[in-house]
Enzyme design. Structure first.
Site, PDB file in Angstrom:
ATOM      1  N   SER A 192       1.073  -1.158  -0.200  1.00  0.00           N
ATOM      2  CA  SER A 192       0.041  -0.087   0.056  1.00  0.00           C
ATOM      3  C   SER A 192       0.846   1.193   0.034  1.00  0.00           C
ATOM      4  CB  SER A 192      -0.800  -0.062   1.313  1.00  0.00           C
ATOM      5  OG  SER A 192      -1.564   1.271   1.329  1.00  0.00           O
ATOM      6  N   TYR A 230      -2.137  -1.490  10.416  1.00  0.00           N
ATOM      7  CA  TYR A 230      -1.890  -1.555   9.038  1.00  0.00           C
ATOM      8  C   TYR A 230      -0.811  -0.819   8.497  1.00  0.00           C
ATOM      9  CZ  TYR A 230      -3.730  -0.993   4.117  1.00  0.00           C
ATOM     10  OH  TYR A 230      -3.928  -0.975   2.861  1.00  0.00           O
ATOM     11  N   LYS A 289       2.261  -2.932   6.514  1.00  0.00           N
ATOM     12  CA  LYS A 289       2.313  -2.725   4.979  1.00  0.00           C
ATOM     13  C   LYS A 289       3.987  -2.059   4.902  1.00  0.00           C
ATOM     14  CE  LYS A 289      -1.504  -3.787   3.372  1.00  0.00           C
ATOM     15  NZ  LYS A 289      -1.573  -4.821   2.469  1.00  0.00           N
TER      16      LYS A 289
END
Length: 274
Positions: free
Chosen positions: A142, A155, A159
């Site tokens: 991402s 997150y 990532k």
């Protein structure tokens, strides 16, 4: 690598980017195993690929992309149906909201799906790729893996780790036939983004707004097109939103200034509307 005639596995393929990747790979002449925790969704995507091709080019499977036994099962399924796996798209991902309040289970599951799933797949595939002299690993990370993610510590951290593992894989095996691409998009029209933008949790909503306000929201098919172009070019960094590269450069050129700016941006996202 040209994907025509190759065998691919796509995790998280029941919808969003994964479904678009499966369709694009099949449309380009690959044969695809589509996996998802939602087996019915994976089967539907595979059936659509078969219908579009007018031939048996895809098969669906219910699988937990983070489970080593399930990954081995996907590889075995691909071999039975089509042949040895040439391309593995580690695309499954989750994005829980929260910072220090996130539970141990939430952290464990996020790291498992977003990072260790990649490691487990590579451990099973790379030895065979080295023997054959060719293989391709596509890691869906991402823009949060290059920048950060407001509203979700797990997150953002996972990532970053996904990008780091993809870099390591390329450095370690890139001269021995193993190619790696790392996908780092911003906003993509998926269920995950829609859930964030409609969240009634302030940090969850801030996470969603930070994505949609940073740039255009792309359709999954546009992202898949970028991935296939990167595979053709054997290019590491896949940036469907090209502005991410300039943001990344600004971050690296003055880290403290960037952090101050991100704090201001987060405060604006959390400020009550007047």
């Amino acid at each position: 690598m040209r994907v025509a005639g190759k065998v691919a596995v796509v995790t998280g393929g029941g919808g969003g980017i994964g479904a678009a990747l499966a369709a694009a790979l099949a449309g380009a002449g690959a044969r695809v195993v589509v996996s998802d925790v939602d087996g019915a969704a994976a089967d539907r995507v595979a059936a659509e690929a078969d219908a579009a091709a007018g031939a048996h080019v895809a098969v669906g499977a219910a699988a937990d992309a983070a489970d080593a036994t399930a990954i081995a099962g996907l590889i075995a399924l691909a071999e039975r149906e089509f042949g040895p796996v040439d391309v593995y798209c580690a695309n499954a991902g989750i994005g829980p909201k929260g910072g220090l309040d996130a539970t141990e289970d939430e952290w464990d599951r996020t790291i498992d799906v977003n990072v260790r799933a990649h490691v487990r797949a590579a451990k099973l595939l790379v030895p065979g790729w080295l023997e054959r002299g060719e293989g391709y690993f596509v890691a869906t990370a991402s823009a949060a893996g290059l920048l950060t993610q407001i509203g979700s510590a797990a997150y953002a951290v996972s990532k970053h780790a996904a990008v780091g593992f993809a870099e390591w894989l390329s450095i370690t095996y890139g001269d021995r036939g193993v190619r790696v691409s790392c996908l780092c998009p911003m906003g993509v029209d998926t269920d995950m983004l829609r859930a964030a933008t409609t969240s009634d949790d302030p940090m969850g909503a801030a996470a969603g707004r930070s994505v949609v306000e940073a740039g255009s929201v792309l359709q999954p098919a546009e992202v898949a097109e970028s991935v296939l172009a990167a595979i053709d070019d054997e290019r590491f960094l896949v940036l469907p939103h090209p502005e991410v590269l300039e943001m990344y450069r600004r971050k690296g050129s003055d880290y403290d200034r960037w952090l101050r700016g991100m704090r201001r941006y987060q405060a604006s996202l959390l400020a009550p509307e007047s």
